[in-house]
Scaffold this active site. Structure first.
Site, PDB file in Angstrom:
ATOM      1  N   MET A  13       0.658  -1.115  -0.034  1.00  0.00           N
ATOM      2  CA  MET A  13      -0.038   0.009  -0.065  1.00  0.00           C
ATOM      3  C   MET A  13       0.774   1.344  -0.157  1.00  0.00           C
ATOM      4  SD  MET A  13      -3.097   1.041   2.620  1.00  0.00           S
ATOM      5  CE  MET A  13      -2.267   1.478   3.839  1.00  0.00           C
ATOM      6  N   PRO A  14       0.769   1.992  -0.955  1.00  0.00           N
ATOM      7  CA  PRO A  14       1.435   3.414  -0.777  1.00  0.00           C
ATOM      8  C   PRO A  14       1.197   4.167   0.198  1.00  0.00           C
ATOM      9  CG  PRO A  14       0.647   3.110  -2.946  1.00  0.00           C
ATOM     10  CD  PRO A  14       0.000   1.918  -2.111  1.00  0.00           C
ATOM     11  N   GLY A  17      -1.741   8.452   0.522  1.00  0.00           N
ATOM     12  CA  GLY A  17      -3.130   8.211   0.125  1.00  0.00           C
ATOM     13  C   GLY A  17      -3.879   9.522  -0.210  1.00  0.00           C
ATOM     14  N   GLY A  19      -7.422  10.798  -0.091  1.00  0.00           N
ATOM     15  CA  GLY A  19      -8.832  10.623   0.442  1.00  0.00           C
ATOM     16  C   GLY A  19      -9.892  11.162  -0.452  1.00  0.00           C
ATOM     17  N   ASP A  44      -8.553   6.568  -1.564  1.00  0.00           N
ATOM     18  CA  ASP A  44      -9.202   6.101  -0.611  1.00  0.00           C
ATOM     19  C   ASP A  44     -10.795   6.441  -0.579  1.00  0.00           C
ATOM     20  OD1 ASP A  44      -9.567   5.038   2.622  1.00  0.00           O
ATOM     21  OD2 ASP A  44     -10.866   6.864   2.452  1.00  0.00           O
ATOM     22  N   TYR A  49     -19.424   8.233   0.881  1.00  0.00           N
ATOM     23  CA  TYR A  49     -19.045   9.662   0.364  1.00  0.00           C
ATOM     24  C   TYR A  49     -19.916  10.054  -0.917  1.00  0.00           C
ATOM     25  CZ  TYR A  49     -14.769   8.804   3.146  1.00  0.00           C
ATOM     26  OH  TYR A  49     -13.846   8.598   4.196  1.00  0.00           O
ATOM     27  N   LYS A  78     -15.487   1.375   1.105  1.00  0.00           N
ATOM     28  CA  LYS A  78     -15.682   1.006   2.697  1.00  0.00           C
ATOM     29  C   LYS A  78     -17.214   0.830   2.534  1.00  0.00           C
ATOM     30  CE  LYS A  78     -12.717   4.643   4.406  1.00  0.00           C
ATOM     31  NZ  LYS A  78     -12.981   5.951   3.548  1.00  0.00           N
ATOM     32  N   HIS A 111     -16.672   0.571   7.436  1.00  0.00           N
ATOM     33  CA  HIS A 111     -16.275   2.130   7.607  1.00  0.00           C
ATOM     34  C   HIS A 111     -16.413   2.571   9.121  1.00  0.00           C
ATOM     35  CE1 HIS A 111     -16.874   6.305   5.364  1.00  0.00           C
ATOM     36  NE2 HIS A 111     -16.393   6.315   6.775  1.00  0.00           N
ATOM     37  N   LEU A 212      -3.584  16.338   9.060  1.00  0.00           N
ATOM     38  CA  LEU A 212      -3.391  17.738   9.152  1.00  0.00           C
ATOM     39  C   LEU A 212      -4.781  18.335   9.915  1.00  0.00           C
ATOM     40  CD1 LEU A 212      -3.066  18.632   5.307  1.00  0.00           C
ATOM     41  CD2 LEU A 212      -1.117  17.869   6.856  1.00  0.00           C
ATOM     42  N   LYS A 257      -7.144  19.736  -2.919  1.00  0.00           N
ATOM     43  CA  LYS A 257      -8.240  19.810  -3.791  1.00  0.00           C
ATOM     44  C   LYS A 257      -7.752  20.573  -5.110  1.00  0.00           C
ATOM     45  CE  LYS A 257     -11.552  19.465  -0.388  1.00  0.00           C
ATOM     46  NZ  LYS A 257     -10.773  20.011   0.814  1.00  0.00           N
ATOM     47  N   SER A 258      -6.527  20.990  -5.251  1.00  0.00           N
ATOM     48  CA  SER A 258      -5.935  21.531  -6.283  1.00  0.00           C
ATOM     49  C   SER A 258      -4.564  20.925  -6.647  1.00  0.00           C
ATOM     50  CB  SER A 258      -5.677  23.035  -6.068  1.00  0.00           C
ATOM     51  OG  SER A 258      -4.529  23.161  -5.261  1.00  0.00           O
ATOM     52  N   ARG A 263       0.643  18.687  -5.213  1.00  0.00           N
ATOM     53  CA  ARG A 263       2.062  18.514  -5.333  1.00  0.00           C
ATOM     54  C   ARG A 263       2.896  18.512  -4.148  1.00  0.00           C
ATOM     55  NH1 ARG A 263       1.116  21.006 -10.719  1.00  0.00           N
ATOM     56  NH2 ARG A 263       1.339  23.077  -9.718  1.00  0.00           N
TER      57      ARG A 263
HETATM   58  N1  LIG Z   1     -12.851   6.585   8.091  1.00  0.00           N
HETATM   59  C1  LIG Z   1     -13.316   7.790   8.517  1.00  0.00           C
HETATM   60  O1  LIG Z   1     -14.124   7.935   9.278  1.00  0.00           O
HETATM   61  C2  LIG Z   1     -12.903   9.124   7.741  1.00  0.00           C
HETATM   62  C3  LIG Z   1     -13.138  10.429   8.378  1.00  0.00           C
HETATM   63  C4  LIG Z   1     -12.542  11.369   7.916  1.00  0.00           C
HETATM   64  C5  LIG Z   1     -12.023  11.391   6.710  1.00  0.00           C
HETATM   65  N2  LIG Z   1     -11.502  10.258   6.195  1.00  0.00           N
HETATM   66  C6  LIG Z   1     -10.352  10.040   4.959  1.00  0.00           C
HETATM   67  O2  LIG Z   1      -9.614  10.928   5.229  1.00  0.00           O
HETATM   68  C7  LIG Z   1      -9.314  11.855   4.125  1.00  0.00           C
HETATM   69  C8  LIG Z   1      -8.389  12.803   4.799  1.00  0.00           C
HETATM   70  O3  LIG Z   1      -9.092  13.717   5.666  1.00  0.00           O
HETATM   71  P1  LIG Z   1      -9.307  15.224   5.674  1.00  0.00           P
HETATM   72  O4  LIG Z   1      -9.018  15.803   4.151  1.00  0.00           O
HETATM   73  O5  LIG Z   1     -10.225  15.840   6.639  1.00  0.00           O
HETATM   74  O6  LIG Z   1      -7.864  15.299   6.459  1.00  0.00           O
HETATM   75  P2  LIG Z   1      -6.793  16.724   6.567  1.00  0.00           P
HETATM   76  O7  LIG Z   1      -5.875  16.409   5.449  1.00  0.00           O
HETATM   77  O8  LIG Z   1      -6.261  16.485   7.816  1.00  0.00           O
HETATM   78  O9  LIG Z   1      -7.556  18.122   6.306  1.00  0.00           O
HETATM   79  C9  LIG Z   1      -7.949  18.771   5.237  1.00  0.00           C
HETATM   80  C10 LIG Z   1      -7.924  20.063   5.368  1.00  0.00           C
HETATM   81  O10 LIG Z   1      -6.755  20.705   5.380  1.00  0.00           O
HETATM   82  C11 LIG Z   1      -6.521  21.829   4.697  1.00  0.00           C
HETATM   83  N3  LIG Z   1      -5.311  21.795   4.263  1.00  0.00           N
HETATM   84  C12 LIG Z   1      -4.805  20.904   3.155  1.00  0.00           C
HETATM   85  N4  LIG Z   1      -3.310  21.299   3.219  1.00  0.00           N
HETATM   86  C13 LIG Z   1      -3.203  22.397   3.835  1.00  0.00           C
HETATM   87  C14 LIG Z   1      -2.279  23.166   3.415  1.00  0.00           C
HETATM   88  N5  LIG Z   1      -0.999  23.126   2.884  1.00  0.00           N
HETATM   89  N6  LIG Z   1      -2.182  24.309   4.029  1.00  0.00           N
HETATM   90  C15 LIG Z   1      -3.421  24.805   4.761  1.00  0.00           C
HETATM   91  N7  LIG Z   1      -4.501  24.292   5.037  1.00  0.00           N
HETATM   92  C16 LIG Z   1      -4.564  22.723   4.227  1.00  0.00           C
HETATM   93  C17 LIG Z   1      -7.572  21.499   3.566  1.00  0.00           C
HETATM   94  O11 LIG Z   1      -8.094  22.808   3.129  1.00  0.00           O
HETATM   95  P3  LIG Z   1      -8.602  23.100   1.752  1.00  0.00           P
HETATM   96  O12 LIG Z   1     -10.015  22.478   1.636  1.00  0.00           O
HETATM   97  O13 LIG Z   1      -8.458  24.698   1.308  1.00  0.00           O
HETATM   98  O14 LIG Z   1      -7.878  22.263   0.660  1.00  0.00           O
HETATM   99  C18 LIG Z   1      -8.656  20.734   4.341  1.00  0.00           C
HETATM  100  O15 LIG Z   1      -9.607  21.699   4.964  1.00  0.00           O
HETATM  101  C19 LIG Z   1     -10.789  11.872   3.633  1.00  0.00           C
HETATM  102  O16 LIG Z   1     -10.801  12.425   2.379  1.00  0.00           O
HETATM  103  C20 LIG Z   1     -11.194  10.516   4.069  1.00  0.00           C
HETATM  104  O17 LIG Z   1     -10.766   9.780   2.694  1.00  0.00           O
HETATM  105  C21 LIG Z   1     -12.013   8.999   6.785  1.00  0.00           C
END
Ligand SMILES: NC(=O)c1ccc[n+]([C@@H]2O[C@H](COP(=O)([O-])OP(=O)(O)OC[C@H]3O[C@@H](n4cnc5c(N)ncnc54)[C@H](OP(=O)(O)O)[C@@H]3O)[C@@H](O)[C@H]2O)c1
Length: 304
Positions: A13-14, A17, A19, A44, A49, A78, A111, A212, A257-258, A263
């Site tokens: 698994m890389p 990932g 999400g 993922d 979703y 999931k 999930h 994050l 998201k961009s 990158r």
């Molecule tokens: N199993 C579960 O119950 C569960 C629950 C939640 C999530 N997940 C999985 O985990 C994945 C990741 O979760 P997540 O996206 O919430 O976690 P995350 O990466 O901790 O948080 C994403 C947030 O961080 C911001 N962000 C990202 N890069 C940034 C940067 N360089 N500087 C400032 N802000 C930054 C994003 O803003 P922007 O929107 O502006 O980019 C977004 O609001 C989900 O897509 C999903 O696949 C699983």
């Protein structure tokens, strides 16, 4: 790119990932393609979703455009809480596969360990708004249905999400096919050290979500320890947090998201030991997502 071997020969698994928890269908498509282009090979997904079709379309186009074979990518989805009854598992799995446009999955996760009332309503509630749980099915019943999917060659590995150590141990003890991956919230404010220790001992990969800190402010991205290390090593705070997660032996999910963010998130490099030690000494403790306590998602956009 770090690839982590899964137990019982289920491939690698890389560690990084992508999400797909993205509310907007159009953004789902562009973000997935941007992630693929930036180098992400681990995707993922989840039936909950509501965007497996968009992810599938983006992957199909991206693989064709980049000449990337299916075998180079690792795709997870999931099983949702309302499909825990064993007879509901194969149709739910097949429906996800069809929406993703794939003929096998690399990983299928339960999930959450919470079974909801079986049916097509993903969020069943009583008149007072309380979640309707299903007491007639155990997590082990559902797990056995996932084991059958592996037996039939439809998915290479199975695992659990939003689970605590005690429940994981119970499944691990009873399982014929042991969990390969456990996906939980984890970051420096919630390092899940005990769970990680158990996973490492048993050859299970811990896959962090919210590395994050869900981007919440104030939060991890502004933590003075993280920003000081970022300035010192010439990386962004996000890159420091992702590098820490990889170096402690976990895999992680992030949702750029961009193209520029994709990158940035993909461009991580090892941190010096003193930086790792400083992050490990952070004492703030914070759980951001309550899904682990109720099975109700904390970060699913409404109305989908
Ligand atoms: N199993 C579960 O119950 C569960 C629950 C939640 C999530 N997940 C999985 O985990 C994945 C990741 O979760 P997540 O996206 O919430 O976690 P995350 O990466 O901790 O948080 C994403 C947030 O961080 C911001 N962000 C990202 N890069 C940034 C940067 N360089 N500087 C400032 N802000 C930054 C994003 O803003 P922007 O929107 O502006 O980019 C977004 O609001 C989900 O897509 C999903 O696949 C699983």
């Amino acid at each position: 790119m770090t690839r982590i071997p899964l137990n019982h020969g289920a491939g690698k698994m890389p560690a990084l990932g992508f999400g797909t928890l993205i509310p907007d269908p159009a953004v789902t498509v562009t973000a997935t393609q941007d992630a693929l282009e930036a180098g992400f090979r681990h995707f993922d997904c989840a039936e909950r979703y509501g965007n497996e079709r968009e992810v599938g379309r983006a992957l199909e186009a991206g693989l064709a455009a980049g000449g990337i074979p299916r075998g180079d990518i690792f795709v997870t989805t999931k099983l949702w809480n309302s499909n825990h009854r064993p007879e509901r598992v194969p149709p739910a799995f097949e429906a996800s596969l069809e929406r993703l446009g794939l003929n096998y999955l690399d990983l299928y996760l339960i999930h959450t360990p919470f079974a909801f009332q079986p049916g097509d309503d993903q969020d069943p509630r009583d008149q007072n708004g309380n979640v309707l749980y299903d007491r007639a099915v155990t997590l082990l019943d559902t797990w056995k249905a996932l084991e059958s999917l592996v037996d039939h060659g439809k998915c290479r590995a199975i695992g659990l999400s939003d689970i605590g150590l005690d429940e994981l141990k119970a499944i691990y003890e009873s399982a014929r096919i042991k969990p390969s991956v456990v996906q939980v919230e984890s970051h420096p404010y919630l390092p899940e050290t005990e769970l990680l220790g158990f996973c490492k001992e048993k050859g299970i990969v811990l896959l962090d979500f919210a590395p994050l800190g869900h981007g919440m402010k104030p939060g991890l991205l502004e933590d003075p320890v993280i920003t000081a290390i970022a300035a010192r090593v010439g990386k962004t705070p996000a890159q420091v947090l992702l590098a820490w997660a990889v170096e402690r032996g976990t895999a992680l999910l992030t949702t750029p998201k961009s193209a520029a963010r994709a990158r940035e998130h993909f461009d991580i490099s090892p941190l010096p030991q003193d930086a790792l030690d400083e992050i490990n000494r952070i004492e703030t403790r914070q759980r951001l997502n309550e899904v682990v306590r109720t099975g109700v998602p904390g970060f699913i956009p409404q109305g989908r």
